[in-house]
Design an enzyme around this catalytic site. Sequence first.
Site, PDB file in Angstrom:
ATOM      1  N   CYS A   1       0.834  -1.214   0.000  1.00  8.95           N
ATOM      2  CA  CYS A   1       0.000   0.000   0.000  1.00  8.95           C
ATOM      3  C   CYS A   1       0.869   1.265   0.000  1.00  8.95           C
ATOM      4  O   CYS A   1       1.495   1.567  -1.008  1.00  8.95           O
ATOM      5  CB  CYS A   1      -0.999  -0.041   1.147  1.00  8.95           C
ATOM      6  SG  CYS A   1      -2.390   1.055   0.869  1.00  8.95           S
TER       7      CYS A   1
ATOM      8  N   HIS B   1      -3.219  -5.234   1.627  1.00  8.58           N
ATOM      9  CA  HIS B   1      -2.601  -5.495   2.929  1.00  8.58           C
ATOM     10  C   HIS B   1      -2.699  -6.968   3.318  1.00  8.58           C
ATOM     11  O   HIS B   1      -3.557  -7.320   4.139  1.00  8.58           O
ATOM     12  CB  HIS B   1      -3.326  -4.681   4.012  1.00  8.58           C
ATOM     13  CG  HIS B   1      -3.131  -3.205   3.924  1.00  8.58           C
ATOM     14  ND1 HIS B   1      -2.108  -2.555   4.560  1.00  8.58           N
ATOM     15  CD2 HIS B   1      -3.835  -2.256   3.282  1.00  8.58           C
ATOM     16  CE1 HIS B   1      -2.190  -1.261   4.315  1.00  8.58           C
ATOM     17  NE2 HIS B   1      -3.234  -1.053   3.546  1.00  8.58           N
TER      18      HIS B   1
ATOM     19  N   GLU C   1      -0.952  -8.534   5.317  1.00  9.50           N
ATOM     20  CA  GLU C   1      -0.604  -8.682   6.740  1.00  9.50           C
ATOM     21  C   GLU C   1      -1.841  -8.606   7.628  1.00  9.50           C
ATOM     22  O   GLU C   1      -1.762  -8.871   8.817  1.00  9.50           O
ATOM     23  CB  GLU C   1       0.435  -7.624   7.154  1.00  9.50           C
ATOM     24  CG  GLU C   1      -0.069  -6.197   7.304  1.00  9.50           C
ATOM     25  CD  GLU C   1      -0.294  -5.467   5.979  1.00  9.50           C
ATOM     26  OE1 GLU C   1      -0.162  -6.088   4.907  1.00  9.50           O
ATOM     27  OE2 GLU C   1      -0.614  -4.260   6.036  1.00  9.50           O
TER      28      GLU C   1
HETATM   29  N1  GLN Z   1      -3.435   6.484   1.138  1.00  8.57           N
HETATM   30  C1  GLN Z   1      -2.159   6.160   1.701  1.00  8.57           C
HETATM   31  C2  GLN Z   1      -1.038   6.924   1.000  1.00  8.57           C
HETATM   32  O1  GLN Z   1      -1.268   7.559   0.027  1.00  8.57           O
HETATM   33  C3  GLN Z   1      -1.894   4.668   1.639  1.00  8.57           C
HETATM   34  C4  GLN Z   1      -2.904   3.938   2.496  1.00  8.57           C
HETATM   35  C5  GLN Z   1      -2.401   2.663   3.102  1.00  8.57           C
HETATM   36  O2  GLN Z   1      -1.195   2.395   3.177  1.00  8.57           O
HETATM   37  N2  GLN Z   1      -3.322   1.881   3.588  1.00  8.57           N
HETATM   38  O3  GLN Z   1       0.072   6.856   1.421  1.00  8.57           O
END
Ligand code: GLN
Length: 202
Positions: free
Chosen positions: A79, A180, A182
């Site tokens: 992410c 994610h 995890e």
């Molecule tokens: N929206 C976050 C970003 O731009 C990422 C979100 C996340 O890691 N769950 O960094």
Amino acid sequence: MLTVGVLALQGDVREHVRALEAAGVDAVTVRRPAELEHLDGLVLPGGESTTIVKLARIFDLLEPLRARVAGGLPVYGSCAGMILLADRVDTGAAAAGGDGIDTTFGGLDITVRRNAFGRQVDSFEQDIAIEGVPGEPVRAVFIRAPWVQQVGPAATAIGSTADGHVVAVRQGPLLATSFHPEMTGDLRVHALFAQMVADSRG
Ligand code: GLN
């Protein structure tokens, strides 16, 4: 035993430490440049990419991290971690609604779009087949997730949503997912990364 660091500036660090240990590697948190030195691999967790970059600057980690990625360290970004590994960030309309990000650690030949799936309320789950992950598709949890807007020639898409957005990529020792793993108790993505770390050690 292989030692894999988890960048512990901000984000869901503990979940990655647990998943890595369950996948059979020694997991350590990383906050200082010296802690990067003896790692066999590194995980960049989910969180807020802009915050992680700011803290990396403050902790003098930005250049050392870039150097380790460029030097071939296996790195898995989840992410926000995917954003941090991307060579390019799309700052288009869908990326609005937060501060921009002025730099990344780089390494992956992709352009990512931050918050591409919408706002926090638009977080969702989907089953996604990932190349290199055997068995059933992975239950992917997306939380204000990025997608991969463009995959450059050096990188390979290894997973996409039902409507065709690339959400998992690989490039040599680098792995990134928009989602994610995890958070689900399914260790297969961490096991894939642990295998990549082992392979890079030879
Ligand atoms: N929206 C976050 C970003 O731009 C990422 C979100 C996340 O890691 N769950 O960094």
